[in-house]
Design an enzyme around this catalytic site. Sequence first.
Site, PDB file in Angstrom:
ATOM      1  N   ASN A 109       0.789  -1.242   0.000  1.00  0.00           N
ATOM      2  CA  ASN A 109       0.000   0.000   0.000  1.00  0.00           C
ATOM      3  C   ASN A 109       0.815   1.284   0.000  1.00  0.00           C
ATOM      4  OD1 ASN A 109      -2.455  -1.245  -0.204  1.00  0.00           O
ATOM      5  ND2 ASN A 109      -2.684  -1.518   2.013  1.00  0.00           N
ATOM      6  N   ASN A 132      -5.477  -5.089   3.048  1.00  0.00           N
ATOM      7  CA  ASN A 132      -6.266  -4.209   3.908  1.00  0.00           C
ATOM      8  C   ASN A 132      -7.341  -3.380   3.196  1.00  0.00           C
ATOM      9  OD1 ASN A 132      -5.331  -5.057   6.385  1.00  0.00           O
ATOM     10  ND2 ASN A 132      -3.399  -3.957   6.108  1.00  0.00           N
ATOM     11  N   THR A 242       1.709  -7.736   6.781  1.00  0.00           N
ATOM     12  CA  THR A 242       0.742  -8.382   5.891  1.00  0.00           C
ATOM     13  C   THR A 242       1.395  -8.691   4.538  1.00  0.00           C
ATOM     14  OG1 THR A 242      -1.007  -7.108   6.931  1.00  0.00           O
ATOM     15  CG2 THR A 242      -1.519  -8.108   4.804  1.00  0.00           C
ATOM     16  N   TRP A 263       7.417  -0.101  -0.345  1.00  0.00           N
ATOM     17  CA  TRP A 263       8.420   0.956  -0.253  1.00  0.00           C
ATOM     18  C   TRP A 263       8.302   1.618   1.127  1.00  0.00           C
ATOM     19  CZ3 TRP A 263      12.444   1.977  -3.408  1.00  0.00           C
ATOM     20  CH2 TRP A 263      13.141   3.156  -3.207  1.00  0.00           C
ATOM     21  N   TYR A 276       2.930   7.178   3.122  1.00  0.00           N
ATOM     22  CA  TYR A 276       2.952   5.814   3.668  1.00  0.00           C
ATOM     23  C   TYR A 276       1.936   4.933   2.932  1.00  0.00           C
ATOM     24  CZ  TYR A 276       2.301   1.838   6.700  1.00  0.00           C
ATOM     25  OH  TYR A 276       2.183   0.559   7.156  1.00  0.00           O
ATOM     26  N   HIS A 277       0.727   5.453   2.782  1.00  0.00           N
ATOM     27  CA  HIS A 277      -0.297   4.756   2.002  1.00  0.00           C
ATOM     28  C   HIS A 277      -0.624   5.593   0.770  1.00  0.00           C
ATOM     29  CE1 HIS A 277      -2.178   2.454   5.640  1.00  0.00           C
ATOM     30  NE2 HIS A 277      -1.256   1.738   5.034  1.00  0.00           N
ATOM     31  N   HIS A 293       6.701  -4.061  13.501  1.00  0.00           N
ATOM     32  CA  HIS A 293       7.292  -4.559  12.256  1.00  0.00           C
ATOM     33  C   HIS A 293       8.746  -4.133  12.077  1.00  0.00           C
ATOM     34  CE1 HIS A 293       3.444  -5.965  11.118  1.00  0.00           C
ATOM     35  NE2 HIS A 293       2.916  -4.778  10.942  1.00  0.00           N
TER      36      HIS A 293
HETATM   37  N1  CTP Z   1       4.052  -1.606   2.667  1.00  0.00           N
HETATM   38  C1  CTP Z   1       5.312  -1.155   2.299  1.00  0.00           C
HETATM   39  N2  CTP Z   1       5.596   0.180   2.346  1.00  0.00           N
HETATM   40  C2  CTP Z   1       4.675   1.060   2.772  1.00  0.00           C
HETATM   41  C3  CTP Z   1       3.386   0.614   3.163  1.00  0.00           C
HETATM   42  C4  CTP Z   1       3.109  -0.738   3.095  1.00  0.00           C
HETATM   43  O1  CTP Z   1       6.171  -1.949   1.929  1.00  0.00           O
HETATM   44  N3  CTP Z   1       4.980   2.356   2.779  1.00  0.00           N
HETATM   45  C5  CTP Z   1       3.724  -3.040   2.548  1.00  0.00           C
HETATM   46  C6  CTP Z   1       3.874  -3.805   3.880  1.00  0.00           C
HETATM   47  O2  CTP Z   1       4.348  -5.107   3.590  1.00  0.00           O
HETATM   48  C7  CTP Z   1       2.452  -3.861   4.396  1.00  0.00           C
HETATM   49  C8  CTP Z   1       1.635  -3.954   3.098  1.00  0.00           C
HETATM   50  O3  CTP Z   1       2.355  -3.159   2.153  1.00  0.00           O
HETATM   51  O4  CTP Z   1       2.185  -4.952   5.211  1.00  0.00           O
HETATM   52  C9  CTP Z   1       0.217  -3.454   3.247  1.00  0.00           C
HETATM   53  O5  CTP Z   1       0.236  -2.151   3.772  1.00  0.00           O
HETATM   54  P1  CTP Z   1      -0.634  -1.741   5.032  1.00  0.00           P
HETATM   55  O6  CTP Z   1      -2.047  -1.942   4.754  1.00  0.00           O
HETATM   56  O7  CTP Z   1      -0.153  -0.415   5.483  1.00  0.00           O
HETATM   57  O8  CTP Z   1      -0.197  -2.802   6.093  1.00  0.00           O
HETATM   58  P2  CTP Z   1      -0.121  -2.489   7.631  1.00  0.00           P
HETATM   59  O9  CTP Z   1      -1.049  -1.391   8.022  1.00  0.00           O
HETATM   60  O10 CTP Z   1       1.317  -2.286   7.956  1.00  0.00           O
HETATM   61  O11 CTP Z   1      -0.703  -3.760   8.221  1.00  0.00           O
HETATM   62  P3  CTP Z   1       0.176  -4.763   8.980  1.00  0.00           P
HETATM   63  O12 CTP Z   1       0.750  -3.951  10.117  1.00  0.00           O
HETATM   64  O13 CTP Z   1      -0.688  -5.825   9.496  1.00  0.00           O
HETATM   65  O14 CTP Z   1       1.176  -5.297   8.014  1.00  0.00           O
END
Ligand code: CTP
Length: 319
Positions: A109, A132, A242, A263, A276-277, A293
């Site tokens: 994400n 998610n 995840t 990333w 972040y998302h 994590h």
């Molecule tokens: N991710 C990533 N870099 C980001 C955001 C997410 O590499 N900036 C990857 C992570 O492997 C993450 C997945 O994308 O698990 C899904 O993102 P997210 O929904 O944000 O997962 P989390 O909220 O971190 O949920 P969880 O803590 O259970 O992994």
Amino acid sequence: KANPTPLVNEGEDKSPASPSGSKNATRLSSDNWTFNRTLSSLIRKNILRFFDPERDISILKGTLKPGDVIHYVFDRQSTTNISENLYRLLPTASPMKNQHHRRCAIVGNSGILLNSSCGPEIDSHDFVIRCNLAPVEEYAGDVGRRTNLVTMNPSVVQRAFHDLASEQWRERFLQRLRGLSGSVLWIPAFMAKGGEERVEWAIRLILLHTVDVHTAFPSLRLLHAVRGYWLTNNVQIKRPTTGLLMYTMATRFCEEIHLYGFWPFPRDSQGKPVKYHYYDTLTYEYTSHASPHTMPLEFRTLSSLHRQGALRLNTGSCD
Ligand code: CTP
């Protein structure tokens, strides 16, 4: 005992980004990537020594009954009971039974997907995994539309759908689920305490509106098995994200695995800020010791696997 596979190459560039994000992360080259079938098969074989994703992807109906007590995976002293509704949504057979796909996409994400134009490429895979319940329609050009499996942490019900507290949020949630017709909805309901009511509200809506999704609830041993696999391979992760869970499981069902939206750094290779998302304003401390994590370490591991051809980690644009 499983032999370690060369997941993180010692001596190789182990730091695509500095932990603080002050140095720019290096974009991985996807241009001359070739699939390493031998390494990919070896990884699949070794993962199968720890668990079978086909089985552990979900608890099955026959294995427990309503009222049974479950200890949370991360909060062992806390318990919950299997509700009637949750029992009704347990599958009778693995939703991934006998599924084998040639090319799979796993979509993380990260905001790195924005302006990537990767949507059509992601959708061209035989099987698409998302995390998610991230929205797709508004971002289809960058993230694609197709979904075959999507995860839903209980926290998503609160964060993205305001605890389904109003008619408007319930409708939004149902709308998102209707777009998933025929897909697997994977709900890690028994990982940490605190989410039981949210899961219950969500499954009540699913039952009430007979949404066409195949629900799955991961086995209680999955998380530890995944972590065990990576620890045995000298990848000292705390709690797998995840995204890493999905990769580890997908090795069972997919020949070639292509990752997008992974990333965990605040800046791109040019130094530009990265959300972040891709779809909200959440911020995240990637290297905080309080975080459950170890995302940058996961990323380094995936980068190493990319360089060895075991998977393809796409971090650039798809133009
Ligand atoms: N991710 C990533 N870099 C980001 C955001 C997410 O590499 N900036 C990857 C992570 O492997 C993450 C997945 O994308 O698990 C899904 O993102 P997210 O929904 O944000 O997962 P989390 O909220 O971190 O949920 P969880 O803590 O259970 O992994």
